[in-house]
Design an enzyme around this catalytic site. Structure first.
Site, PDB file in Angstrom:
ATOM      1  CB  THR A 159       4.729   3.737  -2.714  1.00 29.27           C
ATOM      2  OG1 THR A 159       5.209   5.024  -2.362  1.00 29.27           O
ATOM      3  CG2 THR A 159       4.960   2.824  -1.512  1.00 29.27           C
ATOM      4  CG  ASP A 160       8.239   7.615  -4.289  1.00 26.70           C
ATOM      5  OD1 ASP A 160       7.333   7.452  -3.447  1.00 26.70           O
ATOM      6  OD2 ASP A 160       8.476   8.722  -4.814  1.00 26.70           O
ATOM      7  CD  GLU A 161       5.260   7.686   1.048  1.00 30.48           C
ATOM      8  OE1 GLU A 161       5.272   7.300   2.223  1.00 30.48           O
ATOM      9  OE2 GLU A 161       4.480   8.550   0.620  1.00 30.48           O
ATOM     10  CE1 TYR A 196       0.814   3.166   1.456  1.00 27.10           C
ATOM     11  CE2 TYR A 196       2.575   4.791   1.290  1.00 27.10           C
ATOM     12  CZ  TYR A 196       1.652   3.953   0.683  1.00 27.10           C
ATOM     13  OH  TYR A 196       1.580   3.889  -0.678  1.00 27.10           O
ATOM     14  CE  LYS A 215       2.039  -0.315  -1.601  1.00 27.31           C
ATOM     15  NZ  LYS A 215       0.909  -0.948  -2.306  1.00 27.31           N
TER      16      LYS A 215
HETATM   17  P1  NAD Z   1      -6.680   4.633  -2.430  1.00 31.57           P
HETATM   18  O1  NAD Z   1      -6.556   4.684  -0.946  1.00 31.57           O
HETATM   19  O2  NAD Z   1      -7.291   5.769  -3.149  1.00 31.57           O
HETATM   20  O3  NAD Z   1      -7.497   3.322  -2.858  1.00 31.57           O
HETATM   21  C1  NAD Z   1      -7.270   2.084  -2.277  1.00 31.57           C
HETATM   22  C2  NAD Z   1      -8.408   1.162  -2.658  1.00 31.57           C
HETATM   23  O4  NAD Z   1      -8.145  -0.135  -2.075  1.00 31.57           O
HETATM   24  C3  NAD Z   1      -9.778   1.607  -2.147  1.00 31.57           C
HETATM   25  O5  NAD Z   1     -10.728   1.520  -3.183  1.00 31.57           O
HETATM   26  C4  NAD Z   1     -10.089   0.614  -1.039  1.00 31.57           C
HETATM   27  O6  NAD Z   1     -11.479   0.348  -0.862  1.00 31.57           O
HETATM   28  C5  NAD Z   1      -9.344  -0.637  -1.514  1.00 31.57           C
HETATM   29  N1  NAD Z   1      -9.007  -1.517  -0.389  1.00 31.57           N
HETATM   30  C6  NAD Z   1      -8.388  -1.172   0.772  1.00 31.57           C
HETATM   31  N2  NAD Z   1      -8.284  -2.236   1.585  1.00 31.57           N
HETATM   32  C7  NAD Z   1      -8.816  -3.301   0.915  1.00 31.57           C
HETATM   33  C8  NAD Z   1      -8.973  -4.686   1.219  1.00 31.57           C
HETATM   34  N3  NAD Z   1      -8.560  -5.187   2.397  1.00 31.57           N
HETATM   35  N4  NAD Z   1      -9.553  -5.474   0.307  1.00 31.57           N
HETATM   36  C9  NAD Z   1      -9.973  -4.968  -0.892  1.00 31.57           C
HETATM   37  N5  NAD Z   1      -9.863  -3.671  -1.225  1.00 31.57           N
HETATM   38  C10 NAD Z   1      -9.282  -2.841  -0.334  1.00 31.57           C
HETATM   39  O7  NAD Z   1      -5.212   4.345  -2.956  1.00 31.57           O
HETATM   40  P2  NAD Z   1      -4.487   4.888  -4.265  1.00 31.57           P
HETATM   41  O8  NAD Z   1      -3.917   6.224  -3.996  1.00 31.57           O
HETATM   42  O9  NAD Z   1      -5.385   4.687  -5.427  1.00 31.57           O
HETATM   43  O10 NAD Z   1      -3.252   3.865  -4.346  1.00 31.57           O
HETATM   44  C11 NAD Z   1      -3.380   2.620  -5.046  1.00 31.57           C
HETATM   45  C12 NAD Z   1      -2.077   1.875  -4.935  1.00 31.57           C
HETATM   46  O11 NAD Z   1      -1.019   2.626  -5.494  1.00 31.57           O
HETATM   47  C13 NAD Z   1      -1.667   1.579  -3.488  1.00 31.57           C
HETATM   48  O12 NAD Z   1      -1.128   0.278  -3.441  1.00 31.57           O
HETATM   49  C14 NAD Z   1      -0.597   2.632  -3.187  1.00 31.57           C
HETATM   50  O13 NAD Z   1       0.326   2.139  -2.236  1.00 31.57           O
HETATM   51  C15 NAD Z   1       0.043   2.782  -4.540  1.00 31.57           C
HETATM   52  N6  NAD Z   1       0.641   4.097  -4.815  1.00 31.57           N
HETATM   53  C16 NAD Z   1      -0.077   5.238  -4.616  1.00 31.57           C
HETATM   54  C17 NAD Z   1       0.495   6.483  -4.938  1.00 31.57           C
HETATM   55  C18 NAD Z   1      -0.262   7.772  -4.753  1.00 31.57           C
HETATM   56  O14 NAD Z   1       0.322   8.848  -4.915  1.00 31.57           O
HETATM   57  N7  NAD Z   1      -1.554   7.747  -4.441  1.00 31.57           N
HETATM   58  C19 NAD Z   1       1.788   6.538  -5.460  1.00 31.57           C
HETATM   59  C20 NAD Z   1       2.495   5.333  -5.635  1.00 31.57           C
HETATM   60  C21 NAD Z   1       1.906   4.127  -5.328  1.00 31.57           C
HETATM   61  O1  DAU Z   2       5.290   8.875  -2.950  1.00 27.69           O
HETATM   62  C1  DAU Z   2       4.181   8.066  -3.180  1.00 27.69           C
HETATM   63  C2  DAU Z   2       3.190   8.230  -2.046  1.00 27.69           C
HETATM   64  O2  DAU Z   2       2.610   9.517  -2.192  1.00 27.69           O
HETATM   65  C3  DAU Z   2       2.113   7.144  -2.034  1.00 27.69           C
HETATM   66  O3  DAU Z   2       2.708   5.913  -1.794  1.00 27.69           O
HETATM   67  C4  DAU Z   2       1.076   7.430  -0.950  1.00 27.69           C
HETATM   68  O4  DAU Z   2       0.018   6.483  -1.026  1.00 27.69           O
HETATM   69  C5  DAU Z   2       0.507   8.824  -1.192  1.00 27.69           C
HETATM   70  O5  DAU Z   2      -0.406   9.144  -0.147  1.00 27.69           O
HETATM   71  C6  DAU Z   2       1.634   9.851  -1.234  1.00 27.69           C
HETATM   72  O6  DAU Z   2       2.262   9.991   0.072  1.00 27.69           O
HETATM   73  P1  DAU Z   2       2.661  11.427   0.667  1.00 27.69           P
HETATM   74  O7  DAU Z   2       2.735  11.315   2.128  1.00 27.69           O
HETATM   75  O8  DAU Z   2       3.829  11.977  -0.057  1.00 27.69           O
HETATM   76  O9  DAU Z   2       1.364  12.259   0.184  1.00 27.69           O
HETATM   77  P2  DAU Z   2       0.446  13.344   0.951  1.00 27.69           P
HETATM   78  O10 DAU Z   2      -0.486  13.911  -0.068  1.00 27.69           O
HETATM   79  O11 DAU Z   2      -0.138  12.811   2.209  1.00 27.69           O
HETATM   80  O12 DAU Z   2       1.503  14.454   1.344  1.00 27.69           O
HETATM   81  C7  DAU Z   2       2.324  15.074   0.362  1.00 27.69           C
HETATM   82  C8  DAU Z   2       3.255  16.033   1.092  1.00 27.69           C
HETATM   83  O13 DAU Z   2       2.484  17.117   1.634  1.00 27.69           O
HETATM   84  C9  DAU Z   2       3.969  15.427   2.274  1.00 27.69           C
HETATM   85  O14 DAU Z   2       5.273  16.001   2.375  1.00 27.69           O
HETATM   86  C10 DAU Z   2       3.141  15.842   3.483  1.00 27.69           C
HETATM   87  C11 DAU Z   2       2.595  17.196   3.062  1.00 27.69           C
HETATM   88  N1  DAU Z   2       1.248  17.550   3.562  1.00 27.69           N
HETATM   89  C12 DAU Z   2       0.250  16.653   3.397  1.00 27.69           C
HETATM   90  C13 DAU Z   2      -1.029  16.933   3.817  1.00 27.69           C
HETATM   91  C14 DAU Z   2      -2.145  15.943   3.665  1.00 27.69           C
HETATM   92  C15 DAU Z   2       1.024  18.801   4.117  1.00 27.69           C
HETATM   93  O15 DAU Z   2       1.946  19.631   4.235  1.00 27.69           O
HETATM   94  N2  DAU Z   2      -0.236  19.088   4.527  1.00 27.69           N
HETATM   95  C16 DAU Z   2      -1.285  18.218   4.411  1.00 27.69           C
HETATM   96  O16 DAU Z   2      -2.421  18.541   4.823  1.00 27.69           O
END
Ligand code: NAD
Ligand code: DAU
Length: 355
Positions: free
Chosen positions: A134-136, A159, A163
């Site tokens: 992630t970019d975070e 988190y 990562k």
């Molecule tokens: P998600 O939370 O939707 O899914 C995570 C999956 O991992 C789930 O199916 C869960 O059951 C599985 N999991 C969790 N713990 C486990 C374990 N111990 N063993 C096996 N499986 C396990 O997550 P996502 O949003 O699909 O993100 C996927 C990946 O991409 C993550 O590594 C996240 O850090 C990265 N990522 C997400 C975003 C985003 O915006 N969602 C952006 C950039 C990177």
């Molecule tokens: O940047 C990549 C990341 O993006 C991934 O690594 C994470 O897995 C993914 O969850 C996401 O993280 P964020 O914290 O940016 O996403 P989230 O949807 O939780 O929140 C997006 C923005 O909105 C953040 O500034 C917090 C704000 N927010 C979020 C929620 C859930 C609100 O204002 N209200 C809300 O209820």
């Protein structure tokens, strides 16, 4: 190829499998997922019966299970999505993040090293671990600038720190042992099958139910949004063309303040449902801010684009498709709004909403 996908029942992993299992019948995809609250096997109904797809339920840290999976399927590639992924959960309960994102990644590195390293210490041709990150990990930007692959790691939440630790471990296995790895660091994804604790699906579903739309702080925080399938295509491109040991940043080049994004969602819902968007906007409440809330993320994707990738979806079309998807998939929505989801949301409200 035999490709082991971890976390393939979650949001991005299931989009990845839905795209590529059907597109590449010559490859076998094995999905290893623990099925946490964030997973849903309904995400995979399109591909679950295809002959080149196998599901295994299990935990990344279960070494005997990893041994069995490697003995049975002999994967030569791994795409590692599995993680605890929600920042707010990492603030209230960080333990699972350390366990899965750090320890789990370590176990995968070990199992790949054990199975892919030959007696001369070199790694078998064609083997590869692609680590999805992630970019975070880079922390927060101010009003200006973009994250590049050289940006300093500076994570703010448990988190992002977990990562970042995973990234460091992966890189160390490349430098120390020569394990063939690639790392991608992506910005915020959105699209179908995203669990409604994340901003976009949460706002859509709350608006439909007439519940408050909780915007943290003043809604001034900025995220760079990318449609999930564009992220999946980028991962595939990096696996085909990336240089081993390198990092590639992936972004949508679509920055929006949270409050602007929530207004756009209300406008889209108004248009789709033939209702006044103001009805939805009236539901917006400003809540206590997220502790350690990063102000702004934005990605310089130029290294990624040199590999020939670019996002296909614009934010306008992608967000419209996403709103329509949530409107048209009520059984999926009902399946995720189970007890675990309700309990989590209740806790969020009790803690954050300014009544
Ligand atoms: P998600 O939370 O939707 O899914 C995570 C999956 O991992 C789930 O199916 C869960 O059951 C599985 N999991 C969790 N713990 C486990 C374990 N111990 N063993 C096996 N499986 C396990 O997550 P996502 O949003 O699909 O993100 C996927 C990946 O991409 C993550 O590594 C996240 O850090 C990265 N990522 C997400 C975003 C985003 O915006 N969602 C952006 C950039 C990177
Ligand atoms: O940047 C990549 C990341 O993006 C991934 O690594 C994470 O897995 C993914 O969850 C996401 O993280 P964020 O914290 O940016 O996403 P989230 O949807 O939780 O929140 C997006 C923005 O909105 C953040 O500034 C917090 C704000 N927010 C979020 C929620 C859930 C609100 O204002 N209200 C809300 O209820």
């Amino acid at each position: 190829m035999r490709i082991l996908v971890t976390g393939g029942a979650g949001f991005i992993g299931s989009n990845f499998l839905n795209l590529f299992v059907a597109r590449y019948p010559e490859h076998h995809f094995i999905n290893l997922d623990k099925l946490t609250y964030a997973a849903n096997l309904l995400n995979l109904t399109e591909i679950e019966n295809l002959p080149n797809y196998t599901f295994v339920q299990g935990d990344l840290t279960d070494r005997p299970l990893l041994d069995q999976v490697f003995d049975r399927f002999q994967p030569d590639r791994m795409v590692h999505f599995a993680a605890e992924s929600h920042v707010d959960r990492s603030i209230s309960e960080p333990g699972a993040f350390i366990y899965t994102n750090i320890l789990g990644t370590f176990h995968l590195l070990e199992i790949c090293k054990k199975n892919w390293q030959e007696s001369n210490g070199k790694f078998r041709e064609g083997t590869l671990l692609h680590h999805v990150s992630t970019d975070e990990v880079y922390g927060s930007l101010g009003a200006e600038g973009l994250f590049t692959e050289d940006s300093r790691y500076d994570p703010s939440s448990p988190y992002s720190a977990s990562k970042a630790s995973g990234d460091h471990l992966v890189r160390s296995y490349f430098r120390t042992y020569g394990l063939p790895v690639l790392i991608t660091n992506c910005s915020n994804n959105y699209g179908p099958y995203q669990f409604p604790e994340k901003l976009i699906p949460l706002m859509i579903l709350h608006a439909l139910e007439g519940k408050p739309l909780p915007v943290y702080g003043k809604g001034e925080n900025v995220r760079d949004w990318l449609y999930v399938e564009d992220h999946c295509e980028a991962i595939w491109t990096v696996m085909e063309k990336g240089i081993l040991g390198e990092t590639y940043n992936i972004g949508g080049n679509y920055e929006r303040k949270n409050i602007e994004l929530v207004h756009t969602i209300c406008d889209l819902l108004g248009a789709e449902l033939n209702r006044d968007p103001q009805e939805f906007k009236d539901l917006i409440v400003f809540t206590r801010d997220r502790p350690g809330h990063d102000l702004r993320y934005a990605i310089d994707s130029s290294k990624m684009m040199k590999l020939g990738w670019q996002p296909r979806e614009t934010f306008t079309t992608g967000l419209q498709k996403t709103v329509q998807w949530y409107l048209n998939h009520r059984p999926w929505v009902e399946s995720v709004q189970s007890g675990a989801y309700q309990n989590w949301m209740k806790q969020q409200y009790d803690e954050k909403i300014i009544k």
